[in-house]
Enzyme design. Structure first.
Site, mmCIF file in Angstrom:
data_model
loop_
_atom_site.group_PDB
_atom_site.id
_atom_site.type_symbol
_atom_site.label_atom_id
_atom_site.label_comp_id
_atom_site.label_asym_id
_atom_site.label_seq_id
_atom_site.Cartn_x
_atom_site.Cartn_y
_atom_site.Cartn_z
ATOM 1 N N PRO A 74 44.424 38.559 37.607
ATOM 2 C CG PRO A 74 46.392 39.812 37.586
ATOM 3 C CD PRO A 74 45.511 38.989 36.711
ATOM 4 C CB CYS A 75 40.673 39.366 41.590
ATOM 5 S SG CYS A 75 41.534 38.819 43.070
ATOM 6 C CD GLN A 76 45.792 41.533 43.116
ATOM 7 O OE1 GLN A 76 45.352 41.387 41.976
ATOM 8 N NE2 GLN A 76 46.846 40.887 43.554
ATOM 9 C CG PHE A 78 37.879 43.403 39.106
ATOM 10 C CD1 PHE A 78 37.665 44.499 38.285
ATOM 11 C CD2 PHE A 78 38.525 42.299 38.584
ATOM 12 C CE1 PHE A 78 38.109 44.490 36.976
ATOM 13 C CE2 PHE A 78 38.969 42.280 37.275
ATOM 14 C CZ PHE A 78 38.763 43.377 36.465
ATOM 15 C CB SER A 79 38.964 41.898 45.300
ATOM 16 O OG SER A 79 40.122 42.566 45.665
#
Ligand code: SAM
Length: 409
Positions: A74-76, A78-79
């Site tokens: 999951p990237c939330q 960092f994004s």
């Protein structure tokens, strides 16, 4: 090559790797609905599991002895589209590294948003992977140069046991197309929804926060997010982005199917088991299949020894400056390193002694005349010597630049 995918979502990455010729033997995700979509489209080898259960999943993955472990944690956290506090979702990057360290496949691929590269979680994950013996290539790739009509920038980390860092970078760069792909290239005049967008000549995508909403068809779409296909809000219509080429009210609205295609899913992907909002989320989460396919092909080509890494940096200038090589001698040395690398099947080897020992064990090398063998060994040693000095030279340069800046101030 046999693949296990972690954080598999609705199957975008698996689809691309399958197209490249990989066999996906197992896939995991904690979201039951994503697992259902994956099973309906890719195959029954997807399982719902919380990958934080490392001591259960790690040995299960190891027992499959995959050639590659891939995953887009999951990237939330960092994004740009998330709040960027490194919480439990960022921890999944370390979970990916821990499962890799238990199973130790020859190859790994991790995908995430570019910002992940500067995160604390990735720094810790990277340290684990390097201690486990992986050489890492960390590249930020733009999907529009890999067969996707979307300017989606993503961090791809490709690791291989025993390699030098950066070993696949030149191959990933070489896989780029000369021009970015535009949305027009995806549209078919025979499809009624596509015909609508073609008639408008422009399309609207909901910006996450700020940013341009309207684009011409001869541009790639911006990075797909869950709300991409939503209509412009009244506020946007009254205060549009100054660079919009036409008013948002004149631009076409993308359908869910079109957004899925912009993310590389085929038109006949079966989403029927889930609701519309979940579909939007799974589409936004995905690795566009053509991008995964391109990375997968670059790995396969190297695995088969069909490509070699390009020589890095200023090896030639170093030979000329520090070793007094003539132009012809520089050319010869470079072509000998490349010849040795071809004999080594494109491998770069973290350890120079292992590289030379491996070369000695290759039959084709053993059949070469003594002088040629000696030239190849010598060129490989010179390249190593340059590589060991290059970071120092860069460091000296940085210090010089720092000093000049300090003096100027
Ligand atoms: C960025 S998406 C991956 C998308 C996928 N690579 C694709 O191409 O479609 C991240 C996925 O991680 C899953 N996930 C989040 N936390 C998890 C956990 N603890 N265990 C397993 N999967 C998890 C989410 O459900 C989501 O599907």
């Amino acid at each position: 090559m046999r693949v296990v995918e972690l954080f598999a979502g609705a199957g975008g990455m698996s689809l691309g790797l399958k197209r490249a010729g990989y066999e996906i033997v197992q896939a995991y995700d904690s979201w039951d609905k994503a697992v259902a979509v994956y099973r309906n489209n890719v195959g029954p080898h997807a399982w719902q599991a919380d990958l934080k259960e490392i001591f259960r999943i790690g040995p299960a993955v190891a027992s499959l002895a995959p050639d590659v472990i891939v995953g887009g944690p999951p990237c939330q956290d960092f994004s740009t589209a998330g709040d960027r506090v490194e919480g439990e979702r960022a921890e999944m990057t370390k979970v990916f590294a821990m499962i890799v360290c238990i199973a130790r496949p020859p190859w790994i691929v991790m995908e995430n948003v570019p910002r992940a590269s500067n995160s604390k979680s990735w720094a810790e994950a990277r340290a684990m992977l390097m201690r486990a013996g992986y050489g890492l290539t960390e590249c930020k790739l733009n999907a529009s140069y890999y067969g996707v009509p979307q300017a989606r920038k993503r961090l791809f980390v490709v690791g291989r046991l025993g390699e030098q860092d950066g070993f696949l970078e030149s191959a990933l760069v070489a896989a780029r197309s000369a021009q970015p792909m535009h949305v027009r290239g995806m549209l078919r005049a025979t499809d009624p929804d596509d015909a609508n967008i073609l008639a408008s000549g422009a399309f609207y995508t909901r910006p996450y926060y700020t940013g341009r909403g309207v684009r011409l068809l001869d541009e790639p779409a911006p990075s797909v997010i869950r709300t991409t296909r939503e209509a412009p809000r009244p506020h946007y219509l009254t205060s549009p982005h100054p660079d919009d080429p036409v008013p948002a009210s004149n631009a076409g609205l993308l359908t869910q199917g079109q957004v899925a295609r912009i993310q590389g899913f085929p038109a006949d992907w079966d989403w029927s088991s889930v609701g519309s909002r979940d579909i939007d989320q799974m589409i936004a989460n995905a690795v566009p299949a053509p991008m995964a396919e391109a990375v997968g092909r670059a790995i396969l080509e190297r695995e088969c020894g069909r490509t070699i890494p390009a020589l890095q940096g200023r090896f030639g200038s170093w030979l000329a400056g520090s070793c007094d090589f003539s132009k012809a001698a520089v050319r010869n040395a470079k072509s000998r390193v490349n010849r040795a690398r071809r004999l080594l099947g494109g491998r770069t080897f973290a350890n120079g002694a292992v590289e030379l020992a491996t070369l000695e064990g290759i039959e084709e090398f053993a059949r070469l005349p003594t002088a040629t063998r000696s030239d190849l060994r010598k060129s490989l040693r010179l390249y190593r010597e340059w590589q060991s000095q290059a970071p120092k030279a860069r460091q000296n340069n940085r210090q010089k630049v720092g000093l000049i800046k300090a003096m100027a101030a």
